[in-house]
Design a protein around this motif. Structure first.
Motif, PDB file in Angstrom:
ATOM      1  N   VAL B 131       0.842  -1.201   0.000  1.00 22.33           N
ATOM      2  CA  VAL B 131       0.000   0.000   0.000  1.00 22.33           C
ATOM      3  C   VAL B 131       0.873   1.246   0.000  1.00 22.33           C
ATOM      4  N   MET B 135       1.063   4.197  -2.692  1.00 25.28           N
ATOM      5  CA  MET B 135       0.788   5.589  -2.337  1.00 25.28           C
ATOM      6  C   MET B 135       1.934   6.499  -2.765  1.00 25.28           C
ATOM      7  N   ARG B 138       1.844   6.952  -6.406  1.00 27.61           N
ATOM      8  CA  ARG B 138       0.841   7.932  -6.808  1.00 27.61           C
ATOM      9  C   ARG B 138       1.366   9.354  -6.597  1.00 27.61           C
ATOM     10  N   ALA B 139       2.006   9.572  -5.450  1.00 28.83           N
ATOM     11  CA  ALA B 139       2.515  10.914  -5.168  1.00 28.83           C
ATOM     12  C   ALA B 139       3.608  11.302  -6.167  1.00 28.83           C
ATOM     13  N   LEU B 142       2.034  12.157  -9.622  1.00 30.42           N
ATOM     14  CA  LEU B 142       0.922  13.087  -9.585  1.00 30.42           C
ATOM     15  C   LEU B 142       1.142  14.211 -10.592  1.00 30.42           C
ATOM     16  N   PHE B 242      -2.328  -7.112  -6.886  1.00 30.68           N
ATOM     17  CA  PHE B 242      -3.614  -6.446  -6.883  1.00 30.68           C
ATOM     18  C   PHE B 242      -3.504  -5.046  -6.282  1.00 30.68           C
ATOM     19  N   THR B 243      -2.706  -4.969  -5.198  1.00 34.12           N
ATOM     20  CA  THR B 243      -2.661  -3.740  -4.410  1.00 34.12           C
ATOM     21  C   THR B 243      -2.164  -2.544  -5.221  1.00 34.12           C
ATOM     22  N   PHE B 246      -4.651  -1.169  -7.670  1.00 30.64           N
ATOM     23  CA  PHE B 246      -5.870  -0.812  -6.938  1.00 30.64           C
ATOM     24  C   PHE B 246      -5.690   0.483  -6.151  1.00 30.64           C
ATOM     25  N   VAL B 247      -4.522   0.654  -5.541  1.00 27.54           N
ATOM     26  CA  VAL B 247      -4.318   1.815  -4.666  1.00 27.54           C
ATOM     27  C   VAL B 247      -3.699   2.995  -5.409  1.00 27.54           C
ATOM     28  N   PHE B 249      -4.042   4.050  -8.472  1.00 25.47           N
ATOM     29  CA  PHE B 249      -4.860   4.791  -9.440  1.00 25.47           C
ATOM     30  C   PHE B 249      -6.256   5.042  -8.883  1.00 25.47           C
ATOM     31  N   SER B 250      -7.061   5.697  -9.699  1.00 25.75           N
ATOM     32  CA  SER B 250      -8.426   5.983  -9.274  1.00 25.75           C
ATOM     33  C   SER B 250      -9.240   4.690  -9.246  1.00 25.75           C
ATOM     34  N   THR B 251     -10.457   4.785  -8.739  1.00 24.49           N
ATOM     35  CA  THR B 251     -11.328   3.618  -8.701  1.00 24.49           C
ATOM     36  C   THR B 251     -12.515   3.845  -9.621  1.00 24.49           C
TER      37      THR B 251
END
Lengths: 289, 307
Positions: B131, B135, B138-139, B142, B242-243, B246-247, B249-251
């Motif tokens: 996770v 994260m 993603r940061a 961004l 999966f994580t 899933f985490v 990007f957007s849902t």
């Protein structure tokens, strides 16, 4: 003199190349880690305006995060569930590994293959039937697994088993049989041999197995998201819920998110770094020999 | 040879085979039986309406499979698309991460000051929770404001690239996964290097062998199996991740990162069409079997106990 020669001989890359590889990889590892730490001590507005160096350090994120997300509860839940599951996996796998490493019997091969084969099954595939199974257990036997600690715990235990069994079979297989024979000669049984002789010798292998088993639970988002309630929710689920609530928000709290990420990383990184020296020697002595 | 040993009077008493029972039972109940149930419902029409008595759901034959492979689903295109994304993701990641892990392992084989520190540092990406990696990923990617975006605009490269949406999402995910997983190869190769007798290096040194010769004639033969094993384990690991999508990007995530586990998850738990998800899962198992069979052979578990 001799000593220097050995050192020289174990060198597998020319000095400058080896140094360059270490530096480049070290820096590549460092950039995201430092970025995470940097964001975690930056005020939110600084993150958005794009200033990289935080001045002064803004520790408030680490304070805010505990109220922004139910981190404390998730932290305790994760530590408990993951720790017990990993310890359980080590015990169950060591028990199974002893006969599997020592004897040949009819179901040995099918057992080993299905243990390893089960690692090939996609986790989302298991989740739904498992949920149905757990709710059946609830309505027929009266054991409530969904929402309780036990449900996720035995799930993590089972998912850690294939690798755990494989590691322990390798490790126990590398322990000479003569040592147990001494127990048998003294009239001891197999259980005694396992507890008195094998287990103490297999400690490095068990530590490696424990480390790999810890990751199963600490990293999982999928099972815990479905099998836990607010009270039993794990840290990883808290984090992934938190990041999803920040989606499409005008001011996503990335700095707080990163503070949470740092908090979630510290225990597992610490455990690994402390036990690191067992990792490679333990792997090398047993399973990968 | 082993069976002779087992009958050997040195081993008194019955063999403690019951010790395997807890492990076998746990695996059977929590992993194998659910998988079989899943394979079963993939031929029926189990949705959220028919879940409570799923064993009575209408029989559909191969319809779910055909639907999975030909029709668009909740995330993106068909499962065939997800299959393509998954396969390219796993193959690319493994083929880039493996040389990195190998190089890292051979670069720290000799003793030097701070070796423990470097070895510990190399493990950090692998040990960070999935996770957290997602994260941070993603940061990093961004737009606007992420480090990658800022770095690109500083050097005036073609800026303003959306990394978390569209086709670029695939490359962003790939980079993060490579960053997170190369230490697995590093760890396994390092463990393989432990088993190399240092006398061999000394002998090579005496013979005047260079680095290339040492790598080719001592290291590679010793770690061949371990390297193969790490390639297969990494591939399976990437296929099952999966994580990260899933985490990070957007849902739901953009179609470019619609890997099979994500596809299964969204069909099962968002669209609530369990049988379709089960069919995709079965397709995935068939695909994973390719590296899986190599894995089973490489683990050499079929071999009899040693001695």
């Amino acid at each position: 003199m001799r000593r220097r020669q050995v050192r020289q001989a174990e060198r597998l890359l020319p000095g400058p190349v080896s140094l360059a590889v270490k530096v480049v990889i070290g820096v590549i590892v460092a950039v995201p880690v430092l970025y995470m730490l940097d964001l975690s001590v930056s005020p939110q507005l600084a993150v958005l305006s794009g200033s990289i160096i935080p001045s002064p350090f803004y520790w408030q994120n680490y304070v805010n995060i505990w109220s922004a997300a139910p981190l404390a509860q998730g932290f305790a839940n994760s530590a408990f569930v993951t720790g017990v599951a990993a310890a359980g996996a080590v015990c169950v796998a060591s028990m199974a590994a002893y006969p599997l490493a020592r004897y040949r019997f009819a179901v040995r091969i099918p057992l080993l293959y299905s243990a390893i084969g089960s690692q090939l099954l996609p986790a989302p595939m298991i989740l739904l039937p498992l949920f149905v199974l757990f709710s059946l257990a609830q309505s027929f036997i009266g054991i409530s697994l969904i929402g309780s600690y036990w449900g996720v715990m035995i799930t993590y235990l089972a998912f850690a088993l294939p690798l755990a069994i494989w590691l322990m079979v390798g490790y126990i297989g590398s322990i000479p049989r003569e040592l147990e024979e001494a127990v048998f000669v003294d009239g001891g049984g197999h259980l005694q041999a396992l507890v008195r002789v094998i287990a103490p010798l297999a400690v490095p292998g068990m530590i490696v197995t424990f480390l790999f088993s810890l990751l199963v639970g600490w990293n999982d988002v999928l099972f815990a998201a479905v099998l836990t309630t607010n009270a039993t929710r794990t840290l990883a689920v808290d984090l992934s819920t938190f990041i999803q609530t920040q989606e499409g928000v005008a001011l996503p709290q990335y700095s707080e998110l990163m503070a949470a990420a740092v908090i979630a990383s510290i225990p597992i990184v610490a455990v690994y770094l402390v036990l690191q020296r067992y990792l490679i020697t333990g792997l090398g002595a047993g399973a990968l020999k | 040879m082993e069976s002779r040993l087992n009958r050997n009077k040195g081993f008194i008493g019955r063999r403690p085979l019951w010790l395997v029972v807890p492990a076998a039972a746990l695996l059977a109940i929590l992993v194998l039986i659910p998988a079989v149930v899943d394979a079963y419902i993939s031929f029926f029409q189990v949705t959220i309406d028919t879940l409570h008595d799923w064993y009575q759901a209408p029989f559909l034959g191969l319809k779910n499979y055909i639907q999975a492979l030909t029709q668009s689903d909740i995330v993106a295109g068909s499962a065939a698309h997800a299959l393509w994304v998954s396969a390219s993701f796993a193959i690319l990641t493994t083929s880039i991460a493996t040389p990195i892990g190998f190089l890292a392992a051979v670069s720290v084989n000799h003793r030097f000051r701070g070796r423990g520190l470097v070895r510990g540092w190399f493990l950090v990406p692998y040990v960070l929770p999935g996770v957290v990696t997602a994260m941070v990923g993603r940061a990093l990617f961004l737009n606007p404001g992420g480090l990658v975006d800022r770095a690109l605009s500083t050097i005036h490269a073609n800026g303003n690239i959306l990394w978390l949406a569209g086709n670029n999402a695939f490359w962003a995910m790939l980079m993060v996964e490579i960053w997170a997983v190369w230490p697995l190869t590093y760890m396994m190769v390092s463990a393989g290097l432990v088993s190399v007798d240092s006398d061999l290096y000394d002998a090579a040194e005496v013979d005047g062998a260079g680095y290339v010769a040492k790598l080719r004639h001592i290291v590679l033969p010793h770690i061949r199996n371990v390297l193969l094993l790490s390639i297969v384990i990494s591939t399976i690991f990437h296929l099952g991740n999966f994580t990260l999508p899933f985490v990070m990007f957007s849902t739901p995530p953009p179609p470019a990162v619609d890997v099979l586990p994500v596809d299964i998850y969204f069909n099962a738990f968002v669209a609530n069409y369990y049988s379709l998800a089960a069919a995709i899962a079965v397709i995935m198992v068939v695909v994973v079997l390719v590296p899986g069979i190599v894995y089973l052979r490489a683990t050499r578990l079929g071999q009899a106990p040693q001695q």
